[in-house]
Design a protein around this motif. Structure first.
Motif, PDB file in Angstrom:
ATOM      1  N   PHE A  89      43.459  41.235  51.455  1.00 16.01           N
ATOM      2  CA  PHE A  89      42.892  42.565  52.038  1.00 16.01           C
ATOM      3  C   PHE A  89      43.343  43.744  51.067  1.00 16.01           C
ATOM      4  O   PHE A  89      43.655  43.574  50.190  1.00 16.01           O
ATOM      5  N   ALA A  90      42.686  44.729  51.430  1.00 12.94           N
ATOM      6  CA  ALA A  90      42.877  46.094  50.735  1.00 12.94           C
ATOM      7  C   ALA A  90      43.533  47.078  51.650  1.00 12.94           C
ATOM      8  O   ALA A  90      43.422  47.275  52.567  1.00 12.94           O
ATOM      9  N   GLU A  91      44.441  47.823  50.924  1.00 13.52           N
ATOM     10  CA  GLU A  91      45.335  49.042  51.531  1.00 13.52           C
ATOM     11  C   GLU A  91      45.963  49.750  50.384  1.00 13.52           C
ATOM     12  O   GLU A  91      46.132  49.444  49.567  1.00 13.52           O
ATOM     13  N   LEU A  92      46.155  51.029  50.754  1.00 13.56           N
ATOM     14  CA  LEU A  92      46.783  52.053  50.283  1.00 13.56           C
ATOM     15  C   LEU A  92      48.222  52.156  50.653  1.00 13.56           C
ATOM     16  O   LEU A  92      48.277  52.633  51.870  1.00 13.56           O
ATOM     17  N   ILE A 103      59.564  59.020  45.609  1.00  8.78           N
ATOM     18  CA  ILE A 103      60.648  58.651  44.758  1.00  8.78           C
ATOM     19  C   ILE A 103      61.149  60.229  44.679  1.00  8.78           C
ATOM     20  O   ILE A 103      60.874  61.055  43.726  1.00  8.78           O
ATOM     21  N   GLY A 104      62.181  60.354  45.553  1.00  5.74           N
ATOM     22  CA  GLY A 104      62.543  62.023  45.563  1.00  5.74           C
ATOM     23  C   GLY A 104      61.384  62.777  46.054  1.00  5.74           C
ATOM     24  O   GLY A 104      60.961  62.369  47.390  1.00  5.74           O
ATOM     25  N   SER A 105      60.982  63.616  45.347  1.00  7.01           N
ATOM     26  CA  SER A 105      60.002  64.432  45.852  1.00  7.01           C
ATOM     27  C   SER A 105      58.539  64.011  45.296  1.00  7.01           C
ATOM     28  O   SER A 105      57.495  64.454  45.555  1.00  7.01           O
ATOM     29  N   TYR A 106      58.736  62.897  44.647  1.00 13.95           N
ATOM     30  CA  TYR A 106      57.451  62.281  43.787  1.00 13.95           C
ATOM     31  C   TYR A 106      56.587  61.471  44.784  1.00 13.95           C
ATOM     32  O   TYR A 106      57.417  60.405  44.993  1.00 13.95           O
ATOM     33  N   PRO A 107      55.368  61.491  44.988  1.00 15.88           N
ATOM     34  CA  PRO A 107      54.730  60.653  46.024  1.00 15.88           C
ATOM     35  C   PRO A 107      54.118  59.581  44.851  1.00 15.88           C
ATOM     36  O   PRO A 107      53.203  59.803  44.146  1.00 15.88           O
ATOM     37  N   PHE A 108      54.840  58.207  45.344  1.00 14.40           N
ATOM     38  CA  PHE A 108      54.366  57.200  44.446  1.00 14.40           C
ATOM     39  C   PHE A 108      53.287  56.210  45.127  1.00 14.40           C
ATOM     40  O   PHE A 108      53.592  55.958  46.343  1.00 14.40           O
ATOM     41  N   TYR A 109      52.221  55.865  44.896  1.00 16.64           N
ATOM     42  CA  TYR A 109      51.001  55.118  45.437  1.00 16.64           C
ATOM     43  C   TYR A 109      51.010  53.587  44.891  1.00 16.64           C
ATOM     44  O   TYR A 109      50.988  53.550  43.701  1.00 16.64           O
ATOM     45  N   ASP A 110      50.727  52.944  45.516  1.00 15.91           N
ATOM     46  CA  ASP A 110      50.399  51.355  45.459  1.00 15.91           C
ATOM     47  C   ASP A 110      48.968  51.197  46.019  1.00 15.91           C
ATOM     48  O   ASP A 110      48.906  51.050  47.093  1.00 15.91           O
ATOM     49  N   MET A 111      47.916  51.044  44.994  1.00 15.18           N
ATOM     50  CA  MET A 111      46.690  50.684  45.656  1.00 15.18           C
ATOM     51  C   MET A 111      46.576  49.299  45.549  1.00 15.18           C
ATOM     52  O   MET A 111      46.326  48.695  44.327  1.00 15.18           O
ATOM     53  N   THR A 112      46.503  48.524  46.848  1.00 14.58           N
ATOM     54  CA  THR A 112      46.252  46.886  46.667  1.00 14.58           C
ATOM     55  C   THR A 112      44.714  46.544  46.910  1.00 14.58           C
ATOM     56  O   THR A 112      43.870  47.104  47.793  1.00 14.58           O
ATOM     57  N   SER A 113      44.297  45.648  46.323  1.00 18.07           N
ATOM     58  CA  SER A 113      42.881  45.048  46.361  1.00 18.07           C
ATOM     59  C   SER A 113      42.831  43.603  46.141  1.00 18.07           C
ATOM     60  O   SER A 113      43.439  43.068  45.376  1.00 18.07           O
ATOM     61  N   SER A 114      42.361  42.906  47.364  1.00 18.88           N
ATOM     62  CA  SER A 114      42.125  41.712  47.291  1.00 18.88           C
ATOM     63  C   SER A 114      41.389  41.341  48.577  1.00 18.88           C
ATOM     64  O   SER A 114      41.792  42.092  49.816  1.00 18.88           O
ATOM     65  N   GLY A 115      40.638  40.113  48.892  1.00 20.38           N
ATOM     66  CA  GLY A 115      40.287  39.322  47.657  1.00 20.38           C
ATOM     67  C   GLY A 115      38.974  39.446  47.034  1.00 20.38           C
ATOM     68  O   GLY A 115      37.966  39.932  47.902  1.00 20.38           O
ATOM     69  N   LEU A 116      38.686  39.070  45.983  1.00 19.60           N
ATOM     70  CA  LEU A 116      37.212  39.074  45.637  1.00 19.60           C
ATOM     71  C   LEU A 116      36.366  38.066  46.061  1.00 19.60           C
ATOM     72  O   LEU A 116      35.192  38.159  46.392  1.00 19.60           O
ATOM     73  N   ASN A 167      36.441  42.663  48.401  1.00 22.21           N
ATOM     74  CA  ASN A 167      36.615  44.032  47.886  1.00 22.21           C
ATOM     75  C   ASN A 167      37.122  44.076  46.510  1.00 22.21           C
ATOM     76  O   ASN A 167      37.757  43.115  46.196  1.00 22.21           O
ATOM     77  N   ALA A 168      37.164  45.073  45.558  1.00 21.94           N
ATOM     78  CA  ALA A 168      37.680  45.309  44.475  1.00 21.94           C
ATOM     79  C   ALA A 168      38.306  46.786  44.690  1.00 21.94           C
ATOM     80  O   ALA A 168      37.763  47.368  45.443  1.00 21.94           O
ATOM     81  N   GLY A 169      39.385  46.916  43.635  1.00 22.69           N
ATOM     82  CA  GLY A 169      39.976  48.273  43.756  1.00 22.69           C
ATOM     83  C   GLY A 169      39.295  49.209  42.635  1.00 22.69           C
ATOM     84  O   GLY A 169      38.661  48.768  41.512  1.00 22.69           O
ATOM     85  N   LEU A 170      39.707  50.583  42.587  1.00 25.48           N
ATOM     86  CA  LEU A 170      39.100  51.315  41.839  1.00 25.48           C
ATOM     87  C   LEU A 170      39.782  52.541  41.579  1.00 25.48           C
ATOM     88  O   LEU A 170      40.229  53.146  42.714  1.00 25.48           O
ATOM     89  N   VAL A 171      40.328  52.894  40.216  1.00 26.64           N
ATOM     90  CA  VAL A 171      40.928  54.037  40.103  1.00 26.64           C
ATOM     91  C   VAL A 171      39.911  55.096  39.047  1.00 26.64           C
ATOM     92  O   VAL A 171      39.787  54.496  38.109  1.00 26.64           O
ATOM     93  N   GLU A 172      39.734  56.129  39.599  1.00 22.92           N
ATOM     94  CA  GLU A 172      38.770  57.156  38.949  1.00 22.92           C
ATOM     95  C   GLU A 172      39.670  58.247  38.460  1.00 22.92           C
ATOM     96  O   GLU A 172      40.360  58.915  39.314  1.00 22.92           O
ATOM     97  N   ILE A 173      39.456  58.355  37.313  1.00 24.82           N
ATOM     98  CA  ILE A 173      40.379  59.545  36.611  1.00 24.82           C
ATOM     99  C   ILE A 173      39.123  60.920  36.321  1.00 24.82           C
ATOM    100  O   ILE A 173      38.278  60.488  35.719  1.00 24.82           O
ATOM    101  N   ASP A 174      39.595  61.783  36.777  1.00 22.15           N
ATOM    102  CA  ASP A 174      38.567  63.193  36.592  1.00 22.15           C
ATOM    103  C   ASP A 174      39.396  63.915  35.778  1.00 22.15           C
ATOM    104  O   ASP A 174      40.286  64.923  36.275  1.00 22.15           O
TER     105      ASP A 174
END
Length: 355
Positions: free
Chosen positions: A272-275, A280-293, A317-324
């Protein structure tokens, strides 16, 4: 960015058509000069399910890069002839071939394509399986992955100022056996693992850890850490980094030590998909999970995850990271078979900075 075929996607003079060349001036394993803006990813694909629409959402997004995170097939065998046949079934999938032809295809593995469910370094055919994996994904003879144990690798794309680094980790080849908990399974959990207190157990192994630290010194404007198993979600009892908490802390400490700004993780495995998000201290660390195809699990999507951002989604689903690059932000999303986003979360670069 021109289409990049699978055979050309990862190397050298024999692959000049793709431009992905190991450069002596780079410390990443491979570099491609063109900047990227869309990185799609996915896991948990069983060609036997004959889901013709599995890759449609990926193709609709027209990504520059597609990352196969593992369980790319369901091999589960110590018979290497059988494993080769399972990869041949993936090769026969039209959607897979189209993704390979129209984007740069990168891949690591998880347990089922490695060869054994929940498997680690005790798998008797890990060396043979690695060679079959590299042959299928067409790593040339001079690929760094041909010269070392494990399938981990690093890739950089684009010029300084728009440079994206993708770090493919190998969570199988060096992994110690994690004992299954004998405790009664708690409500809203689906697995049998609990965090261990034995600091000698490793997930990546010292050689890969040393490589990872070197890679975090490579200049990059965005970093994506690709892990076959979830980096942050720990409560559902499935395989994840939290089962070896000292390894998870080691990762966090390395990111902090090297001020790895603009770094996020991507993962698969759980159907399944979830974020997920932690600090990490004050740093917000994200893990974007995608499955299954090809197949998902509605029940698993309802398992506990106190780090979840928003809702989970059990549709294929599939996952996507878009960089602006101009707007200086990342968008983390899950994409359905129709190419529409099931959810998305935008993060400005300014928030992704270590103090």
């Amino acid at each position: 960015m021109p289409p990049v075929g699978l055979g050309a996607a990862i190397l050298f003079a024999g692959a000049l058509a793709c431009g992905l060349v190991a450069n002596a001036e780079e410390t990443a394993d491979f570099h491609k000069p063109e900047a990227v803006t869309k990185i799609a990813f996915g896991s948990c694909f069983d060609p036997r399910d004959k889901v013709d629409t599995a890759f449609d959402g990926v193709l609709a997004q027209k990504p520059d890069v597609f990352v196969f995170l593992g369980d790319n097939i369901y091999g589960d065998t110590a018979d290497m002839d059988v494993l080769r046949k399972k990869y041949a079934e993936l090769e026969a999938v039209d959607g897979f071939r189209k993704v390979r032809e129209t984007s740069t295809l990168l891949a690591t593995w998880d347990d089922h394509d490695y060869g054994i469910n929940d498997g680690g370094k005790s798998y008797s055919k890990r060396k043979e399986s690695q060679q079959i994996f590299l042959d299928f994904f067409k790593d040339p003879a001079d690929s760094p992955r041909r010269k070392r144990e494990g399938v981990y690798a690093s890739y950089t794309f684009g010029p300084v100022g728009k440079r994206c680094q993708i770090l493919l980790l190998d969570t199988r080849y060096f992994r110690d056996e994690i004992p299954r908990s004998k405790e009664k399974r708690k409500p809203r959990t689906v697995g049998w693992y609990r965090p261990v207190d034995d600091p000698s157990l490793t997930l990546l192994g010292e050689t890969q850890w040393a490589w990872l630290e070197r890679q975090l010194k490579v200049p990059a404007d965005v970093r994506i850490i690709a892990s076959s198993i979830q980096v942050l979600a720990v409560e559902k009892g499935m395989e994840n980094w939290g089962n070896v908490p000292h390894e998870q802390r080691r990762l966090f400490e390395l990111l902090r030590k090297h001020r790895a700004d603009h770094t996020v993780a991507i993962s698969g495995d759980v159907h399944f998909a979830e974020l997920s998000k932690t600090q990490i201290g004050s740093y917000p660390f994200y893990d974007m999970t995608s499955s299954g195809l090809s197949h998902t699990n509605r029940g698993w999507a309802s398992a506990d995850n106190s780090l979840r951002v928003g809702k989970s989604h059990f549709q294929r689903n599939a996952g996507l990271v878009e960089i602006d690059w101009e707007g200086k932000k990342l968008e983390l999303a899950a994409v359905g078979e129709d190419g529409q986003k099931l959810f998305s979360h935008s993060v400005p670069f300014l928030e992704l900075r270590f103090p």
